[in-house]
Scaffold this motif. Structure first.
Motif, PDB file in Angstrom:
ATOM      1  N   GLN A  31      37.636   9.312  38.028  1.00 25.18           N
ATOM      2  CA  GLN A  31      36.720   9.230  39.165  1.00 25.18           C
ATOM      3  C   GLN A  31      36.300  10.625  39.635  1.00 25.18           C
ATOM      4  O   GLN A  31      35.139  10.855  39.981  1.00 25.18           O
ATOM      5  CB  GLN A  31      37.373   8.451  40.313  1.00 25.18           C
ATOM      6  CG  GLN A  31      37.428   6.947  40.076  1.00 25.18           C
ATOM      7  CD  GLN A  31      36.032   6.321  40.061  1.00 25.18           C
ATOM      8  OE1 GLN A  31      35.191   6.646  40.878  1.00 25.18           O
ATOM      9  NE2 GLN A  31      35.792   5.438  39.108  1.00 25.18           N
ATOM     10  N   LEU A  32      37.253  11.562  39.643  1.00 21.85           N
ATOM     11  CA  LEU A  32      36.925  12.923  40.078  1.00 21.85           C
ATOM     12  C   LEU A  32      35.992  13.606  39.083  1.00 21.85           C
ATOM     13  O   LEU A  32      35.086  14.352  39.477  1.00 21.85           O
ATOM     14  CB  LEU A  32      38.214  13.738  40.258  1.00 21.85           C
ATOM     15  CG  LEU A  32      39.038  13.347  41.492  1.00 21.85           C
ATOM     16  CD1 LEU A  32      40.448  13.923  41.402  1.00 21.85           C
ATOM     17  CD2 LEU A  32      38.360  13.842  42.767  1.00 21.85           C
ATOM     18  N   VAL A  64      32.499  12.406  39.643  1.00 21.64           N
ATOM     19  CA  VAL A  64      31.835  13.103  40.752  1.00 21.64           C
ATOM     20  C   VAL A  64      31.146  14.358  40.232  1.00 21.64           C
ATOM     21  O   VAL A  64      29.985  14.631  40.539  1.00 21.64           O
ATOM     22  CB  VAL A  64      32.843  13.504  41.856  1.00 21.64           C
ATOM     23  CG1 VAL A  64      32.157  14.348  42.915  1.00 21.64           C
ATOM     24  CG2 VAL A  64      33.468  12.277  42.487  1.00 21.64           C
ATOM     25  N   ARG A  65      31.878  15.125  39.411  1.00 20.65           N
ATOM     26  CA  ARG A  65      31.317  16.369  38.892  1.00 20.65           C
ATOM     27  C   ARG A  65      30.062  16.087  38.049  1.00 20.65           C
ATOM     28  O   ARG A  65      29.050  16.750  38.168  1.00 20.65           O
ATOM     29  CB  ARG A  65      32.346  17.127  38.045  1.00 20.65           C
ATOM     30  CG  ARG A  65      33.628  17.481  38.770  1.00 20.65           C
ATOM     31  CD  ARG A  65      33.625  18.851  39.430  1.00 20.65           C
ATOM     32  NE  ARG A  65      32.463  19.184  40.207  1.00 20.65           N
ATOM     33  CZ  ARG A  65      32.262  18.798  41.462  1.00 20.65           C
ATOM     34  NH1 ARG A  65      33.124  18.045  42.095  1.00 20.65           N
ATOM     35  NH2 ARG A  65      31.192  19.169  42.103  1.00 20.65           N
ATOM     36  N   ARG A 105      28.085  13.432  38.100  1.00 18.75           N
ATOM     37  CA  ARG A 105      26.981  12.899  38.907  1.00 18.75           C
ATOM     38  C   ARG A 105      26.337  13.983  39.747  1.00 18.75           C
ATOM     39  O   ARG A 105      25.116  14.040  39.875  1.00 18.75           O
ATOM     40  CB  ARG A 105      27.507  11.784  39.818  1.00 18.75           C
ATOM     41  CG  ARG A 105      27.790  10.508  39.068  1.00 18.75           C
ATOM     42  CD  ARG A 105      28.634   9.552  39.877  1.00 18.75           C
ATOM     43  NE  ARG A 105      28.762   8.286  39.170  1.00 18.75           N
ATOM     44  CZ  ARG A 105      29.790   7.464  39.311  1.00 18.75           C
ATOM     45  NH1 ARG A 105      30.771   7.767  40.159  1.00 18.75           N
ATOM     46  NH2 ARG A 105      29.836   6.332  38.641  1.00 18.75           N
ATOM     47  N   GLU A 106      27.175  14.841  40.345  1.00 24.82           N
ATOM     48  CA  GLU A 106      26.597  15.894  41.190  1.00 24.82           C
ATOM     49  C   GLU A 106      25.686  16.800  40.376  1.00 24.82           C
ATOM     50  O   GLU A 106      24.641  17.225  40.849  1.00 24.82           O
ATOM     51  CB  GLU A 106      27.708  16.726  41.836  1.00 24.82           C
ATOM     52  CG  GLU A 106      28.313  16.050  43.045  1.00 24.82           C
ATOM     53  CD  GLU A 106      28.639  17.049  44.138  1.00 24.82           C
ATOM     54  OE1 GLU A 106      29.297  18.051  43.833  1.00 24.82           O
ATOM     55  OE2 GLU A 106      28.228  16.811  45.279  1.00 24.82           O
ATOM     56  N   ARG A 154      22.488  14.712  39.032  1.00 26.78           N
ATOM     57  CA  ARG A 154      21.552  14.277  40.063  1.00 26.78           C
ATOM     58  C   ARG A 154      20.932  15.448  40.813  1.00 26.78           C
ATOM     59  O   ARG A 154      20.264  15.265  41.826  1.00 26.78           O
ATOM     60  CB  ARG A 154      22.279  13.337  41.033  1.00 26.78           C
ATOM     61  CG  ARG A 154      22.646  12.045  40.353  1.00 26.78           C
ATOM     62  CD  ARG A 154      23.537  11.164  41.187  1.00 26.78           C
ATOM     63  NE  ARG A 154      23.938   9.994  40.393  1.00 26.78           N
ATOM     64  CZ  ARG A 154      24.726   9.038  40.828  1.00 26.78           C
ATOM     65  NH1 ARG A 154      25.195   9.080  42.062  1.00 26.78           N
ATOM     66  NH2 ARG A 154      25.051   8.031  40.052  1.00 26.78           N
ATOM     67  N   GLU A 155      21.197  16.647  40.355  1.00 25.28           N
ATOM     68  CA  GLU A 155      20.639  17.844  40.993  1.00 25.28           C
ATOM     69  C   GLU A 155      19.823  18.580  39.940  1.00 25.28           C
ATOM     70  O   GLU A 155      20.341  19.454  39.244  1.00 25.28           O
ATOM     71  CB  GLU A 155      21.791  18.720  41.502  1.00 25.28           C
ATOM     72  CG  GLU A 155      21.385  19.849  42.398  1.00 25.28           C
ATOM     73  CD  GLU A 155      20.974  19.383  43.773  1.00 25.28           C
ATOM     74  OE1 GLU A 155      19.762  19.359  44.030  1.00 25.28           O
ATOM     75  OE2 GLU A 155      21.852  19.038  44.580  1.00 25.28           O
ATOM     76  N   MET A 184      32.845  21.594  49.615  1.00 23.88           N
ATOM     77  CA  MET A 184      33.791  20.531  49.964  1.00 23.88           C
ATOM     78  C   MET A 184      34.666  20.938  51.143  1.00 23.88           C
ATOM     79  O   MET A 184      35.076  20.106  51.936  1.00 23.88           O
ATOM     80  CB  MET A 184      34.673  20.185  48.767  1.00 23.88           C
ATOM     81  CG  MET A 184      33.952  19.365  47.717  1.00 23.88           C
ATOM     82  SD  MET A 184      35.003  19.040  46.289  1.00 23.88           S
ATOM     83  CE  MET A 184      36.213  17.943  47.004  1.00 23.88           C
TER      84      MET A 184
END
Lengths: 338, 259
Positions: B10-11, B14-15, B17-18, B21-22, B92
């Motif tokens: 999951q972590l 996040v990396r 997707r971030e 999506r940028e 964060m």
């Protein structure tokens, strides 16, 4: 109260920062299944207290037990059994609501379905929306879904409704009531007296690091000795002694241009007040009556309203920062003791 | 429980997707080095043409672009590591997400591991992309083994992720962090032989320059890509990179702030 019934037990808790005492020796007992409110103006020590309870700050001294377990020896077990919403957490902007909940869910041994957590906070429709597209209230509900997803026994909510519009606040109240009705213990801090009256079984009012009153909202209001309030402004302005002399008056406090009067029996005292004004040839430019609230309790206890205390705290903080040339600003931001 | 619900997975998501999506990040990682390579190659081409008699200079392996491309790859891996890890962690922290994570039973090492694994994967993709660009646009085939190249990239990813972690370990706001990251990366861009050889510095500076992690990576990349050296010929470069990586991780773990 037996150990089994105790959700939180705090004894002689002190938290000292370099030059100020944020929490000054408090005792608290929260029972399993109750909604407990920590109230007070900015800088009263609410956030520091709740962060110590959450295991995020270490106390300078004192004992803290959650669910019968001391923090020190059982940190990881306790983290798995409590659910937390922090003031000002901003979740990842570019993750969707359900991706965010699933991330938090992965950290816990006990889990409920992502869809259930979103349904409990009424975000099912928004499950695929990125966090940055959510409104303030929706973000706050998502933060609570992240706490719900481990099905915790004990919830900590730090000013969950601050900055939200009335509708969003009311929908959060419903969520908090639902937690309680499922037998969960909830500890929340709030700024709003009205919110605490509506949600909490018991309340501790904090000021300058101490608990200055503790009880059910009803008990605290009953402690005023008067449950009704008259707010009055007169022309010409009359002194406090004039109002004190009226029979049945329980308390007189200056409030802006006029006075806030605590009255035992409205129907008996109000006509006397009107007659007394007429005798002095004075006119009431404002006269309103209402029932007492927790805010009146705060005024009675401290002589100032919470709003005024906030303003004073803000001023002191600004002055302190200016004086120190911003040197310690970073700490003030993270720990918010002042 | 499915593998997808492991914290580390999951972590990592996040990396991914971030970054995905940028779109801006994708440009800086993949587009920018190529623009820079094209611009600088054109520029040097003009200079070369004045020297028209030296036809051999144009042979693959001796052109300016041959020198430049490994340097740009090194530069990209450094800034990707430092900014990719450091910036994300500082955000964060300022957004109180680190604090929120600290309040969960998440194993703290999992978060750091997710950054390191992500950087390894992204570094390999970045390297593959730039090497492919070199082959397609300039017929620059690496002479050394792919294994040696990959190993060098992985070691540098670990090293630079460590630097990013260390730089971000205490910064309380993004301005401080950005300043620190520039302070660390910019001198290396100049000193570590990205655009011109680090051999031109005065004697007293050379040991210092040699000890920088980007110098070690650039020297290693050029040795493998241009000279076809095996990994065994690069103990110093690998050692310097590993020392920076291990040193920064150990120090960062001691001083890292979750709040």
């Amino acid at each position: 109260m037996s150990r089994m019934d105790s959700a939180i037990r705090v004894r002689s808790l002190v938290k000292r920062f370099e030059d100020l005492v944020a929490v000054d020796g408090i005792d608290l007992d929260v029972r399993v299944g109750e909604c407990f409110g920590l109230l007070g103006p900015n800088g009263a020590g609410k956030t520091t207290t709740i962060e110590i309870l959450e295991g995020l700050q270490r106390p300078t001294s004192g004992e803290v037990e959650l669910l019968g377990l001391p923090w020190k020896a059982h940190a990881s077990e306790l983290r798995a059994r409590i659910g937390i919403q922090l003031q000002e957490t901003e979740l990842y902007d570019k993750l969707s609501a359900q991706e965010t909940v699933r991330l938090f869910r992965s950290f816990y041994p006990r889990r409920i379905a992502v869809a259930d957590a979103l349904a409990q906070v009424d975000l099912t429709d928004k499950k695929d929306a990125w966090v940055q597209k959510l409104s303030g209230g929706q973000k706050q509900r998502l933060a609570i879904a992240c706490a719900l997803v481990s099905d915790p026994e004990l919830f900590f909510l730090d000013e969950p409704t601050t900055g939200l519009d009335p509708t969003a606040r009311r929908s959060l109240w419903e969520i908090i009531r639902a937690m309680r009705s499922r037998g969960r213990t909830v500890v929340l801090t709030t700024h709003y007296m009205e919110e605490a009256e509506k949600l909490c079984d018991r309340i501790a009012i904090m000021r300058k690091g101490k608990v200055i009153a503790l009880g059910t909202p009803r008990e605290l209001i009953a402690r005023l000795g008067a449950e009704e309030i008259v707010e009055v402004e007169s022309e010409p302005a009359l002194p406090a002694s004039f109002f004190c002399a009226i029979p049945g008056m329980a308390g007189v406090h200056a409030d802006g241009a006029g006075f806030r009067l605590s009255v035992r029996e409205m129907h008996a005292t109000l006509p006397l007040l009107v007659d007394a004004l007429r005798e002095r040839s004075a006119r009431a430019s404002r006269l309103t009556t209402r029932t007492a609230t927790l805010d009146d309790v705060f005024v009675e206890l401290t002589g100032t309203s919470m709003g005024e205390e906030d303003a004073i705290a803000e001023q002191a903080r600004a002055a302190a920062q200016a004086g120190r040339g911003g040197r310690r600003r970073s700490r003030a931001e993270t720990e918010e003791p002042a | 429980m499915s593998v997808a619900d492991l914290p580390i997975v999951q972590l990592l998501l996040v990396r991914v997707r971030e970054m995905w999506r940028e779109p801006g990040v994708l440009f800086w990682v993949f587009g920018f080095p190529i623009l820079l390579a094209v611009a600088l190659e054109r520029d040097s081409g003009r200079v070369d043409r004045l020297d028209a008699s030296e036809e051999k200079v144009e042979a693959a392996g001796q052109r300016y672009i041959d020198f430049l491309l490994p340097g740009l790859l090194g530069m990209n891996l450094l800034s990707g590591g430092v900014w990719g890890v450091g910036w994300a962690l500082v955000l964060m922290r300022t957004r109180k997400l680190l604090k929120r994570f600290a309040a969960t039973p998440m194993r703290r090492g999992d978060l750091l591991l997710s950054f390191v694994l992500f950087r390894i994967v992204v570094s390999l993709i970045e390297a593959a992309f730039l090497v492919a660009f070199g082959i397609l646009a300039f017929h620059l085939w690496p002479r050394g083994s792919w294994a040696a190249l990959c190993a060098l990239v992985v070691v540098s990813a670990l090293s630079f992720a460590g630097l990013g972690l260390l730089i971000s370990s205490r910064a309380q706001n993004s301005q401080t962090a950005a300043g620190l990251m520039n302070l660390v990366t910019l001198p290396m861009f100049l000193l570590s032989g990205v655009f011109f050889s680090a051999g031109n510095f005065p004697d007293w500076m050379r040991p210092l320059v040699k000890a920088l992690p980007l110098t070690a990576l650039n020297d290693g990349l050029r040795a493998v890509i241009l000279d076809g050296k095996p990994l065994a010929a690069l103990p110093l470069e690998l050692g310097i990179l590993a020392a920076w990586g291990i040193g920064s991780f150990l120090l960062a773990l001691r001083v890292f702030r979750w709040t």
